[in-house]
Enzyme design. Structure first.
Site, PDB file in Angstrom:
ATOM      1  N   ASP A 166      -4.092  -9.740  -4.033  1.00 17.12           N
ATOM      2  CA  ASP A 166      -3.743  -8.920  -5.628  1.00 17.12           C
ATOM      3  C   ASP A 166      -2.825  -9.003  -6.377  1.00 17.12           C
ATOM      4  O   ASP A 166      -2.777  -9.308  -7.418  1.00 17.12           O
ATOM      5  CB  ASP A 166      -4.137  -7.607  -5.114  1.00 17.12           C
ATOM      6  CG  ASP A 166      -5.341  -7.220  -4.973  1.00 17.12           C
ATOM      7  OD1 ASP A 166      -6.318  -8.317  -4.175  1.00 17.12           O
ATOM      8  OD2 ASP A 166      -6.288  -5.940  -4.328  1.00 17.12           O
TER       9      ASP A 166
ATOM     10  N   TYR B  17      -2.480 -12.228  -7.991  1.00 21.65           N
ATOM     11  CA  TYR B  17      -3.642 -12.517  -9.043  1.00 21.65           C
ATOM     12  C   TYR B  17      -2.912 -11.970 -10.388  1.00 21.65           C
ATOM     13  O   TYR B  17      -2.998 -12.566 -12.081  1.00 21.65           O
ATOM     14  CB  TYR B  17      -4.834 -11.965  -8.623  1.00 21.65           C
ATOM     15  CG  TYR B  17      -5.912 -11.883  -9.646  1.00 21.65           C
ATOM     16  CD1 TYR B  17      -6.519 -13.644 -10.446  1.00 21.65           C
ATOM     17  CD2 TYR B  17      -5.928 -11.074 -10.065  1.00 21.65           C
ATOM     18  CE1 TYR B  17      -7.447 -13.702 -10.913  1.00 21.65           C
ATOM     19  CE2 TYR B  17      -6.946 -11.378 -11.721  1.00 21.65           C
ATOM     20  CZ  TYR B  17      -7.710 -12.482 -11.820  1.00 21.65           C
ATOM     21  OH  TYR B  17      -8.333 -12.537 -12.670  1.00 21.65           O
ATOM     22  N   ASP B  18      -2.724 -10.382  -9.810  1.00 26.93           N
ATOM     23  CA  ASP B  18      -2.271  -9.747 -11.460  1.00 26.93           C
ATOM     24  C   ASP B  18      -0.884  -9.662 -12.083  1.00 26.93           C
ATOM     25  O   ASP B  18      -1.322 -10.563 -13.110  1.00 26.93           O
ATOM     26  CB  ASP B  18      -1.820  -8.639 -10.546  1.00 26.93           C
ATOM     27  CG  ASP B  18      -2.683  -7.197 -10.571  1.00 26.93           C
ATOM     28  OD1 ASP B  18      -3.860  -7.406 -10.832  1.00 26.93           O
ATOM     29  OD2 ASP B  18      -2.241  -6.090 -10.621  1.00 26.93           O
TER      30      ASP B  18
ATOM     31  N   LYS C 238      -8.662   4.945  -5.874  1.00 32.97           N
ATOM     32  CA  LYS C 238      -9.740   4.019  -6.109  1.00 32.97           C
ATOM     33  C   LYS C 238      -9.857   3.300  -5.571  1.00 32.97           C
ATOM     34  O   LYS C 238      -8.634   2.645  -4.325  1.00 32.97           O
ATOM     35  CB  LYS C 238      -8.493   3.317  -6.795  1.00 32.97           C
ATOM     36  CG  LYS C 238      -9.556   1.989  -7.418  1.00 32.97           C
ATOM     37  CD  LYS C 238      -8.145   1.127  -8.544  1.00 32.97           C
ATOM     38  CE  LYS C 238      -9.198   0.493  -9.622  1.00 32.97           C
ATOM     39  NZ  LYS C 238      -9.451  -0.885  -8.284  1.00 32.97           N
TER      40      LYS C 238
ATOM     41  N   ARG D  12     -21.699  -5.198  -9.187  1.00 31.42           N
ATOM     42  CA  ARG D  12     -20.980  -5.902 -10.299  1.00 31.42           C
ATOM     43  C   ARG D  12     -21.381  -7.189 -11.700  1.00 31.42           C
ATOM     44  O   ARG D  12     -21.239  -7.023 -12.479  1.00 31.42           O
ATOM     45  CB  ARG D  12     -19.387  -5.253 -10.762  1.00 31.42           C
ATOM     46  CG  ARG D  12     -19.102  -4.940 -12.285  1.00 31.42           C
ATOM     47  CD  ARG D  12     -17.696  -4.201 -12.336  1.00 31.42           C
ATOM     48  NE  ARG D  12     -16.202  -5.195 -11.485  1.00 31.42           N
ATOM     49  CZ  ARG D  12     -15.122  -5.454 -12.139  1.00 31.42           C
ATOM     50  NH1 ARG D  12     -15.203  -3.887 -13.208  1.00 31.42           N
ATOM     51  NH2 ARG D  12     -14.415  -5.721 -11.619  1.00 31.42           N
TER      52      ARG D  12
ATOM     53  N   CYS E   8       6.587 -15.200  32.665  1.00 29.98           N
ATOM     54  CA  CYS E   8       6.705 -13.747  32.007  1.00 29.98           C
ATOM     55  C   CYS E   8       8.620 -14.539  31.518  1.00 29.98           C
ATOM     56  O   CYS E   8       9.608 -14.881  31.632  1.00 29.98           O
ATOM     57  CB  CYS E   8       7.669 -12.526  32.658  1.00 29.98           C
ATOM     58  SG  CYS E   8       8.617 -11.418  31.422  1.00 29.98           S
TER      59      CYS E   8
ATOM     60  N   CYS F 268       4.145  -8.384  32.684  1.00 31.26           N
ATOM     61  CA  CYS F 268       4.782  -8.986  33.843  1.00 31.26           C
ATOM     62  C   CYS F 268       4.505  -8.521  34.770  1.00 31.26           C
ATOM     63  O   CYS F 268       4.405  -7.127  35.228  1.00 31.26           O
ATOM     64  CB  CYS F 268       6.244  -9.322  33.340  1.00 31.26           C
ATOM     65  SG  CYS F 268       7.567  -9.732  35.167  1.00 31.26           S
TER      66      CYS F 268
HETATM   67  S1  IVH Z   1     -14.251   4.958 -12.488  1.00 28.09           S
HETATM   68  C1  IVH Z   1     -15.544   2.262 -16.137  1.00 28.09           C
HETATM   69  N1  IVH Z   1     -13.536   5.496 -10.321  1.00 28.09           N
HETATM   70  O1  IVH Z   1     -12.788   0.653  -9.873  1.00 28.09           O
HETATM   71  C2  IVH Z   1     -15.462   1.719 -14.607  1.00 28.09           C
HETATM   72  N2  IVH Z   1     -13.840   3.142 -10.236  1.00 28.09           N
HETATM   73  O2  IVH Z   1     -10.814  -1.651 -11.527  1.00 28.09           O
HETATM   74  C3  IVH Z   1     -15.012   3.236 -14.503  1.00 28.09           C
HETATM   75  N3  IVH Z   1     -13.157   1.826  -8.112  1.00 28.09           N
HETATM   76  O3  IVH Z   1     -15.238  -0.901 -11.668  1.00 28.09           O
HETATM   77  C4  IVH Z   1     -15.282   3.270 -12.914  1.00 28.09           C
HETATM   78  N4  IVH Z   1     -12.698   3.819  -7.110  1.00 28.09           N
HETATM   79  O4  IVH Z   1     -14.943  -0.359  -8.970  1.00 28.09           O
HETATM   80  C5  IVH Z   1     -13.863   4.090 -10.741  1.00 28.09           C
HETATM   81  N5  IVH Z   1     -12.783   7.092  -8.210  1.00 28.09           N
HETATM   82  C6  IVH Z   1     -13.359   4.939  -8.813  1.00 28.09           C
HETATM   83  C7  IVH Z   1     -13.237   4.251  -8.458  1.00 28.09           C
HETATM   84  C8  IVH Z   1     -13.134   2.645  -9.387  1.00 28.09           C
HETATM   85  C9  IVH Z   1     -12.723   2.508  -6.991  1.00 28.09           C
HETATM   86  C10 IVH Z   1     -13.309   0.916  -8.937  1.00 28.09           C
HETATM   87  C11 IVH Z   1     -15.177   0.090  -9.909  1.00 28.09           C
HETATM   88  C12 IVH Z   1     -14.406  -0.080 -10.583  1.00 28.09           C
HETATM   89  C13 IVH Z   1     -13.007  -0.751 -10.558  1.00 28.09           C
HETATM   90  C14 IVH Z   1     -12.035  -1.011 -11.710  1.00 28.09           C
END
Ligand code: IVH
Length: 705
Positions: free
Chosen positions: A44, A47-48, A124, A145, A424, A440
């Site tokens: 991640d 990528y960022d 998140k 998605r 060992c 051992c």
């Molecule tokens: S709200 C309009 N709440 O993070 C998007 N998203 O980077 C609003 N995600 O696509 C999303 N935990 O898959 C929301 N507590 C949370 C989340 C969350 C993970 C993910 C989600 C979103 C992505 C965005």
């Protein structure tokens, strides 16, 4: 923990148009793999950095922007699926620290033209976003998605996802959105199933969840987990009373309604979404969630901060990529890809032979990781690891870094098999390979020197004047074979040793005499029972009170001790059986086997439970100055505490009735902050936890010093 969180990670620098085109291709491929089968060619962080490098280059060379560039696109432009979303499934903008969060909130409040007074702060979740369409209470369609506009139909997974019921409590028509992921246990189970099937494992829980959700007709079924984070009217223009409520209610109340329908939300976890009134409280909750992260049984990669009120959300609106009323506060990566350079095999003090991975150094969650656990030989074989492999490495908080899996599609053909020892590595004797964890055949005797050195150490028996070379001398002379033998040494035996005069002999004998009076917690710790360290030994001693009670306990009774689960309990019981003769020898030598201050061993179950209900463990010393308090000690101690080791200060906390803990959270009652206390102090202050100097604390517990 919070180190590095206030900085934006550096970006990949791109020199010219060719490098730019390569970078775009790399990002497009990585994104396709990530949103495709969940595999990763870049972690991640990488990528960022790459995408931000691309953004920076494009800002300076707007004429060179390629149409395939991932910038400004949901899912980096990876197009998957053909089911149109009712309402686009967007991304979130990122912030990387408190300052950026404050700047984001300020710009939002300027746009709204008023302060936001209700913020929802949530974990998140690190999985895959899905949309779950319910008609008249029945789950009829599940869609990924995809590119945000349209996703893939994964309805075949319905019925395998914990937390996403096939029927809601009420016969309502609604679209739920949330994250599909694998818990640690589900991931382990999925890896075992795949291993049995085709000899490979998944790289990490996220890619395992992605692969599992999208694959049809697998010969084995892997369970997934869902956490909901939103609900929408279905169809979007619906004018039913429920649709109206979903448009008008604050987000926090919608989530309560979702939970009431029998759908899992983070409310059932330690990182439940909370509603707070100002940015200060947002920051405090961010810290709490970050601190809880390492202990969770599922992955989170940040914290989502949302305006709670529907009116604020509507007024803030959306950009093409993300809502303006929410932001993701990114936490440092806990998993990265690096190279496996070598594998070292070491025999520990209990005789266990364990492999250790030597890695190309990589920064993870605020520290540089060079070594990581590889568990055992069977595990290496199961994961099919090879030297030179790119591997995913995981580390969060205080956990020991571990190698998760090889990234098979990054192999170059130069990888070599890992050498597995036949004898060992410490003594050359045979290996007992009947258990997964090799040992051992000499057991503890193999590294007697290491176990004795540990037993006499400052935080165990604290026997001064017993340096390693002295212990070695005694072992070589055949005077001792384990640390209990120390208590049987005679003055004449000691005097007969080289470089051992009268004074050193008398000092050592006096130190041994003092050591016999050490509390049970230290005597138990000295045994070096696998899976128990200093704080666990203190807990065990406080729980049982006497060595007799510990030895009489079966696995179920041992599991009553906080922090001992069903895996560790039988190990502790088996270890105690193995240590039987050593413990008997200690008892015979007159070594203390009780814990001072523990008034009653928990023989009486009923009394035990009553104590439990009163909020205390067996013998919890109520009425003491720190009774019921959780205390964290940090920094260098000064004043009356200057001479104490960290373990000794923790012991002091517990003698005075408190619980010594290492992490600061909102539940911490007191932080004793010495010199250079650092982040724990800062965190305590931001959470409003009471902070004391070592001197103030010494005054509080003076009677126990
Ligand atoms: S709200 C309009 N709440 O993070 C998007 N998203 O980077 C609003 N995600 O696509 C999303 N935990 O898959 C929301 N507590 C949370 C989340 C969350 C993970 C993910 C989600 C979103 C992505 C965005």
């Amino acid at each position: 923990m919070m180190r590095g969180m206030s900085e934006t990670p550096p970006l990949t620098s791109i020199a010219d148009e060719t490098a730019y085109a390569e970078a775009v291709q790399l990002a497009v491929d990585a994104s396709a793999a990530y949103y495709g089968d969940g595999t990763s060619t870049l972690d991640d962080d990488a990528y960022d950095r790459l995408v931000r490098g691309i953004e920076a280059y494009e800002a300076g060379h707007p004429d060179q922007v390629l149409p395939s560039s991932p910038t400004g696109k949901v899912a980096g432009g990876a197009v998957v699926g053909d089911v149109p979303h009712t309402v686009p499934m967007l991304s979130l903008d990122n912030v990387f620290g408190p300052d950026q969060l404050a700047a984001w909130a300020a710009s939002l409040e300027r746009r709204l033209d008023h302060p936001v007074t209700a913020w929802s702060v949530e974990a998140k979740l690190d999985g895959l976003a899905v949309s779950a369409r319910y008609r008249r209470g029945r789950l009829v369609q599940l869609v990924t998605r995809g590119d945000g506009q349209a996703g893939e139909d994964v309805s075949h997974s319905i019925g395998t996802i914990v937390g996403l019921p096939e029927r809601l409590a009420e016969p309502v028509t609604v679209e739920l959105r949330g994250e599909v992921m694998m818990t640690t246990a589900q991931f382990a189970d999925a890896c075992a199933k795949r291993q049995a099937h085709d000899g490979t494992t998944f790289a990490n829980p996220r890619s395992a969840a992605a692969g599992t959700l999208r694959t049809r007709d697998r010969p084995y079924v892997c369970e997934l987990t869902f956490f909901g984070y939103g609900a929408l009217p279905l169809p979007p223009g619906d004018d039913s009373p429920l649709a109206g409520r979903l448009r008008e209610l604050p987000h926090s109340q919608i989530m309560e309604w979702v939970a009431g329908q029998g759908v899992q939300t983070t409310a059932v976890t330690p990182v439940a979404g909370v509603l707070v009134a100002d940015l200060e409280a947002v920051r405090a909750r961010v810290e709490e969630i970050a601190a809880a992260r390492a202990g969770l049984d599922f992955g989170i990669d940040g914290i989502v901060i949302k305006c709670d009120l529907a009116a604020d959300q509507a007024a803030a609106g959306f950009s093409s990529r993300a809502p303006r009323w929410a932001v993701a506060y990114k936490l440092p990566a806990t998993e990265k890809i690096t190279k496996l350079l070598a594998v070292e095999w070491n025999t520990g003090r209990t005789g266990i032979i364990a492999p250790r991975a030597v890695l190309e150094p990589v920064e993870l969650d605020g520290s540089v990781v060079t070594y990581a656990t590889l568990h055992n030989a069977a595990d290496i074989a199961r994961r099919g690891l090879m030297l030179g492999d790119s591997v995913t490495v995981y580390k969060a908080g205080d956990v020991i870094p571990r190698v998760e899996a090889p990234v098979v599609h990054l192999r170059t053909g130069d990888e070599r098999p890992i050498d597995i020892p036949r004898v060992c590595p410490s003594c050359g004797d045979a290996i007992d390979a009947t258990q997964e964890r090799w040992r051992c055949v000499r057991g503890r005797a193999c590294r007697a020197i290491a176990s004795i050195e540990y037993a006499v150490g400052r935080d165990q028996l604290d026997i001064e004047g017993l340096a390693v070379n002295r212990i070695q001398q005694m072992l070589d002379a055949g005077l001792i074979a384990d640390f209990a033998d120390l208590f049987y040494l005679t003055r004449d035996q000691l005097l007969a040793l080289d470089r051992m005069g009268e004074t050193s002999t008398d000092n050592l004998l006096a130190a041994l005499e003092r050591a016999k009076a050490q509390p049970l917690s230290r005597v138990f710790c000295a045994l070096g029972v696998r899976g128990t360290g200093r704080s666990m030994s203190r807990r065990i001693a406080a729980h049982f009170g006497t060595m007799d009670a510990i030895r009489a306990a079966d696995a179920a009774a041992i599991q009553q001790v906080e922090g001992i689960g069903p895996e560790k309990a039988p190990v502790v019981v088996a270890e105690l059986v193995e240590l039987d003769a050593l413990i008997d020898k200690l008892i015979k030598a007159g070594v203390n086997m009780t814990q001072p201050g523990v008034v009653r061993p928990p023989a009486d179950e009923a009394a035990d439970e009553a104590a439990g209900e009163a909020g205390g463990e067996a013998g919890e010393p109520l009425g003491l100055p720190l009774a019921g308090m959780s205390v964290v000690v940090t920094g260098t101690m000064t004043g009356p505490l200057a001479a104490l080791s960290r373990n000794e200060v923790n012991e002091l906390v517990e003698r005075a009735g408190g619980k010594a803990s290492s992490g600061v959270s909102a539940k911490t009652s007191l932080v004793v902050a010495g010199d250079k206390a650092g982040s724990k102090r800062t965190k305590a202050e931001s959470l409003g936890v009471r902070v004391a100097t070592p001197e103030e604390f010494a005054g509080l517990v003076a009677a126990f010093l």
